[in-house]
Design a protein around this motif. Structure first.
Motif, short mmCIF file in Angstrom:
data_model
loop_
_atom_site.label_atom_id
_atom_site.label_comp_id
_atom_site.label_asym_id
_atom_site.label_seq_id
_atom_site.Cartn_x
_atom_site.Cartn_y
_atom_site.Cartn_z
N VAL A 84 0.77 -1.12 0.44
CA VAL A 84 -0.07 0.38 -0.41
C VAL A 84 0.85 0.99 -0.24
CG1 VAL A 84 -2.05 1.14 1.13
CG2 VAL A 84 -2.07 -1.05 1.22
N GLY A 85 0.48 2.46 -1.24
CA GLY A 85 1.25 3.60 -0.78
C GLY A 85 -0.01 4.72 -0.42
N TYR A 86 0.13 5.79 0.55
CA TYR A 86 -1.48 5.96 0.58
C TYR A 86 -0.64 7.20 1.20
CZ TYR A 86 -3.91 8.35 4.66
OH TYR A 86 -5.09 9.18 5.03
N PHE A 87 -2.00 8.51 -0.06
CA PHE A 87 -1.45 10.14 -0.19
C PHE A 87 -2.55 11.26 0.74
CE2 PHE A 87 -1.85 14.30 -1.41
CZ PHE A 87 -1.20 14.83 -1.24
N CYS A 88 -2.43 11.50 1.62
CA CYS A 88 -2.85 13.17 2.03
C CYS A 88 -2.18 13.90 2.33
CB CYS A 88 -3.64 12.16 3.35
SG CYS A 88 -2.94 12.14 4.97
N GLN A 89 -3.22 15.10 2.54
CA GLN A 89 -2.36 16.51 3.06
C GLN A 89 -1.84 16.12 3.89
OE1 GLN A 89 -2.52 18.43 0.42
NE2 GLN A 89 -4.05 17.40 -0.11
N ASP A 90 -2.49 15.74 5.00
CA ASP A 90 -0.99 15.19 6.03
C ASP A 90 -0.15 15.16 5.98
OD1 ASP A 90 -3.99 16.22 7.94
OD2 ASP A 90 -3.70 14.54 8.67
N ASN A 91 0.65 14.65 5.20
CA ASN A 91 1.80 13.64 4.72
C ASN A 91 2.47 14.96 4.93
OD1 ASN A 91 0.72 11.90 4.49
ND2 ASN A 91 1.32 11.68 2.47
N ALA A 92 2.59 16.16 4.26
CA ALA A 92 3.20 17.41 4.17
C ALA A 92 4.05 17.85 5.85
CB ALA A 92 2.59 18.66 3.73
N GLU A 93 3.48 17.20 6.53
CA GLU A 93 3.20 17.19 7.73
C GLU A 93 5.42 16.72 8.43
OE1 GLU A 93 0.66 17.55 10.63
OE2 GLU A 93 -1.25 18.53 9.96
N SER A 99 17.75 10.61 -3.04
CA SER A 99 17.81 9.16 -1.84
C SER A 99 16.91 8.69 -1.89
CB SER A 99 18.65 9.79 -0.55
OG SER A 99 16.69 10.45 0.34
N LYS A 100 15.60 9.01 -1.99
CA LYS A 100 14.47 8.14 -2.36
C LYS A 100 14.84 7.49 -4.09
CE LYS A 100 12.86 10.66 1.15
NZ LYS A 100 12.22 9.43 2.17
N ALA A 101 14.38 8.04 -4.21
CA ALA A 101 14.00 7.47 -6.82
C ALA A 101 14.74 6.13 -6.04
CB ALA A 101 14.52 8.76 -7.05
N PRO A 102 14.66 5.51 -7.64
CA PRO A 102 15.18 3.71 -7.64
C PRO A 102 16.04 4.34 -8.85
CG PRO A 102 12.89 3.19 -8.04
CD PRO A 102 12.65 5.43 -7.46
N GLY A 139 2.07 23.80 1.11
CA GLY A 139 1.82 23.70 -0.67
C GLY A 139 2.69 22.03 -0.96
N GLU A 140 3.86 22.62 -1.48
CA GLU A 140 5.14 22.66 -1.67
C GLU A 140 6.00 21.37 -1.33
OE1 GLU A 140 7.27 26.58 -3.38
OE2 GLU A 140 7.55 25.73 -1.15
N LYS A 141 5.26 21.24 0.48
CA LYS A 141 6.12 19.99 1.02
C LYS A 141 4.30 19.00 0.51
CE LYS A 141 8.15 21.60 5.28
NZ LYS A 141 8.45 21.67 6.58
N SER A 142 2.86 19.20 0.33
CA SER A 142 2.64 18.28 -0.37
C SER A 142 3.02 17.89 -1.36
CB SER A 142 1.34 18.67 0.29
OG SER A 142 0.48 17.98 -0.28
N ARG A 143 3.30 18.21 -2.30
CA ARG A 143 3.48 18.37 -4.33
C ARG A 143 4.67 16.98 -3.92
NH1 ARG A 143 3.23 23.41 -5.08
NH2 ARG A 143 4.85 24.25 -5.78
N ILE A 144 5.23 17.23 -2.41
CA ILE A 144 7.05 16.23 -2.39
C ILE A 144 6.72 15.20 -1.81
CG2 ILE A 144 8.78 16.38 -0.89
CD1 ILE A 144 9.74 18.06 -3.24
N LEU A 169 5.24 13.51 -5.11
CA LEU A 169 6.12 12.29 -5.44
C LEU A 169 6.85 11.49 -5.57
CD1 LEU A 169 6.89 13.28 -8.60
CD2 LEU A 169 8.71 15.02 -7.42
N GLU A 170 7.12 11.36 -3.55
CA GLU A 170 7.83 10.50 -3.00
C GLU A 170 6.62 9.04 -3.36
OE1 GLU A 170 9.08 11.25 0.89
OE2 GLU A 170 10.59 13.23 -0.29
N LEU A 171 5.51 9.90 -3.33
CA LEU A 171 4.46 8.28 -3.13
C LEU A 171 5.29 7.65 -4.44
CD1 LEU A 171 2.91 6.14 -1.92
CD2 LEU A 171 0.93 8.07 -2.57
N LEU A 172 5.28 8.64 -5.35
CA LEU A 172 5.30 7.84 -6.92
C LEU A 172 6.47 7.02 -6.79
CD1 LEU A 172 3.59 11.13 -8.83
CD2 LEU A 172 2.07 9.00 -7.74
#
Length: 660
Positions: free
Chosen positions: A391-400, A414-417, A448-453, A456-459
């Motif tokens: 499972v990969g989960y994204f919500c707005q709280d991820n930014a925190e 550091s996180k990308a294949p 908002g910028e952290k939310s986009r990061i 992207l990390e999830l993807l």
């Protein structure tokens, strides 16, 4: 006719030109969108039109007495009164006119010699007040507030009790209730759920005044505007038609621009190579200096491609294989101490599905996604993941959770294949981190910028079940397209919530509708679901039974509720009659897609013909044409032929469009 316009407006911040000789005219009946890349200056332009920012040069003119209502993107807070008392402030113009009317009455008594003239003035003001809708202000306030998602219980609440998103809804409601001549709306859909967006779409469609709006919701724009202004490199250009038509015309222009850009880049590289190789040689100094002049001229007229029009595509890491049954829910029930938010939910999600969870705010959508992601375990019933489901989960709280002193690029590397590392700069660009933005420290980023990061990390992770709660928040239209294309190609399963109707229609394969304590499951895509709801609300088909309470959703609900339902669904329940109806709907959809394809083809031909006609008309001003009678006659003949062709194409387009 009320209007606001400016001519040859220029504005610079430091050495950066925000606006260069920009001209625009809004009048009664204008339905315009403003588009451009993030940071292009759209908000600044709207503030200039609202009279809040003064331009360096040019002229801004507004008709005397024209009421202009401006809504910024964010930052408005209301306090110190109830919601209805705050709403009543939108009608301040009426109270002012009423005071003027009373004052004129007093003057007629004290100045009988001017009574006739004063009576005319008073009569004009009374007529103006009557036409404005001021006497219907209470009903209008209720209509707008309910349409934007408030409930009657909210009317007596103190405005301090509402969160930031609802504060902006209050501000939007006041802008609409003020009955302005010109509306200037900067991202009005940011804080609206899909029901409120649909209501606003209907309001703007019927709005008698003119408006200019910025939005990243393509579906919303396509159904509200008939002209688009693009702001690029400080210059403003108008495109007639809805937003999709603008994109088609702009795509054709972009092909030519891209070819010219590549040619220019090759020429720049060639000149730079010559200067580097021979600039220090005395025998080549003159040639090198000449090349430098040529290079300087090219760089001064450097071709730029708008960031919001660049096409970037990326794919997810390959999804690991999972079993056919990805998620199985039995009797899932969740409450927060009161009535159940989710009650007895049974559903099976199979591999490859794209399930959208629909429903109004407070229906339990985010709660359900947290449960599916394992973030909330306080429920009854069972939630079972299938074999080998990751499972990969994204919500707005991820930014925190996005913290650290490293740069954006360092964090993602550091996180990308390994296979995706070379593509990271393009991917970051598509998520609005362009140029030197990628070297920003994580700690200085906005929410908002952290939310986009976080998204992207999830993807970048190899998972086979994506659970996405409002993934398109904080994305512009181009970023949404990149995400949508990637999700369409994704080999796993997706369960998501979104308030972007175009995004949902393009992705969803099945719909789960939630109401507090009850739910319905609809086979088929989102458009079919919406058509089903419209048919139910109109009484054309029986209302599908809602599980959880055993009660049906009433087809004769109050008009506000019926309207909100019309904004959300499609097929029937999963019984036999529903499936037969679904098959018929599928056939109808196939025919509709065929017509849409024909409309699109005709629009492309019209755009091409208009472009050719524009080129020919421009050539008439060239000395080699207007000074040569034969050439001028030949060009005019071609223009006439194109005009005739356009008449036929437009007639065919109208015929096809009517079928839709």
């Amino acid at each position: 006719m009320s209007f606001v316009q400016f001519s040859r407006i220029s504005l610079a911040f430091g050495d950066r030109d925000i606006l260069k000789d920009a001209s625009i005219n809004l009048h009664k009946g204008s339905k315009a969108a403003l588009t451009g890349a993030n940071g292009a200056g759209k908000s600044t332009l709207i503030k200039v039109m609202a009279g809040l920012v003064k331009a360096d040069s040019g002229e801004r003119v507004a008709e005397k007495g024209a009421r202009i209502s401006y809504l910024p993107q964010s930052g408005l807070v209301h306090s110190g009164c109830t919601l209805m008392e705050e709403a009543d402030k939108a009608f301040a113009y009426g109270y002012e006119w009423q005071q003027q009317i009373d004052a004129l009455g007093d003057r007629m008594k004290s100045e009988p010699c001017k009574a006739k003239q004063l009576a005319v003035e008073q009569s004009e003001l009374l007529a103006k007040l009557d036409e404005s809708g001021w006497y219907r202000r209470t009903a209008l306030a209720e209509q707008v507030l309910l349409g934007l998602g408030f409930v009657r219980e909210d009317f007596a609440k103190q405005t301090d009790e509402f969160s930031g998103g609802w504060q902006m809804r209050i501000a939007l409601a006041k802008s609409l209730m003020a009955e302005p001549d010109i509306l200037l709306l900067d991202e009005p859909t940011n804080y609206l759920d899909i029901e409120a967006r649909n209501w606003l779409e209907g309001f703007l469609t019927d709005f008698a005044g003119g408006f200019l709006l910025v939005s990243h919701d393509r579906y919303f724009l396509d159904h509200t505007v008939n002209e688009v202004y693009e702001l690029f490199a400080g210059q403003l250009r108008r495109y007639p038609g809805n937003f999709s038509h603008y994109e088609e015309v702009r795509a054709q222009e972009l092909e030519t621009l891209t070819a010219e850009y590549k040619k220019q880049q090759e020429e720049i590289a060639h000149l730079e190579e010559f200067i580097t190789r021979f600039g220090y040689k005395a025998t080549k100094a003159a040639q090198a200096q000449e090349r430098q002049k040529m290079l300087d001229k090219l760089l001064a007229n450097k071709i730029e491609i708008p960031e919001n029009l660049k096409k970037i595509h990326f794919t997810f890491p390959e999804a690991p294989h999972s079993g056919q049954l990805v998620l199985t829910l039995k009797g899932l029930t969740k409450s927060y101490g009161g009535p159940a938010v989710i009650n007895g939910l049974d559903i099976v999600v199979e591999r490859g599905e794209r399930l959208v969870v629909a429903g109004r705010n407070g229906a339990g959508k985010s709660t359900l996604l947290r449960i599916l992601a394992g973030e909330d375990t306080d429920y009854s019933g069972t939630v079972k993941l299938g074999t080998d489901v990751a499972v990969g989960y994204f919500c707005q709280d991820n930014a925190e959770k996005i913290t650290g002193s490293e740069t954006i690029l360092e964090r993602l590397e550091s996180k990308a294949p390994l296979a995706l590392i070379p593509k990271l700069r393009d991917m970051l660009g598509s998520f609005l981190f362009r140029g030197d933005d990628v070297f920003k420290s994580i700690d200085v980023l906005s929410g908002g910028e952290k939310s986009r990061i976080a998204l992207l990390e999830l993807l970048l992770r190899p998972v086979n079940l994506l659970i996405l709660d409002e993934p398109t928040n904080h994305l512009d239209m181009h970023s949404k397209d990149v995400l949508l294309d990637a999700l369409k190609d994704y080999g796993g399963t997706v369960v998501f919530v979104s308030h972007d109707r175009g995004f949902i229609e393009s992705l969803a394969t099945r719909v789960l509708e939630l109401h507090p304590g009850r739910h319905r499951i609809f086979p088929g895509d989102y458009r079919y679901y919406m058509e089903r709801l419209e048919a139910e609300a109109a009484g054309e088909v029986p209302v599908a039974t809602a599980s959880g309470t055993g009660k049906a959703v009433s087809a004769s609900a109050p008009s506000g509720a019926a309207a909100s339902m019309r904004t959300a669904l499609s097929p029937a329940d999963e019984g036999g009659s529903g499936k037969e109806a679904w098959e018929k709907k599928k056939q109808a959809e196939a025919e509709r897609r065929k017509i849409e394809k024909e409309v699109s083809r005709l629009e492309k031909l019209i755009a091409e013909a208009e472009a050719k006609k524009g080129e020919l008309e421009a050539s008439l001003s060239l000395p080699e044409v207007y000074s040569n009678g034969e050439k001028a006659k030949e060009v005019q003949k071609k223009i006439s032929a194109l005009e005739e062709e356009l008449d036929h194409l437009n007639a065919d387009w109208e015929t096809a469009a009517e079928k839709l």
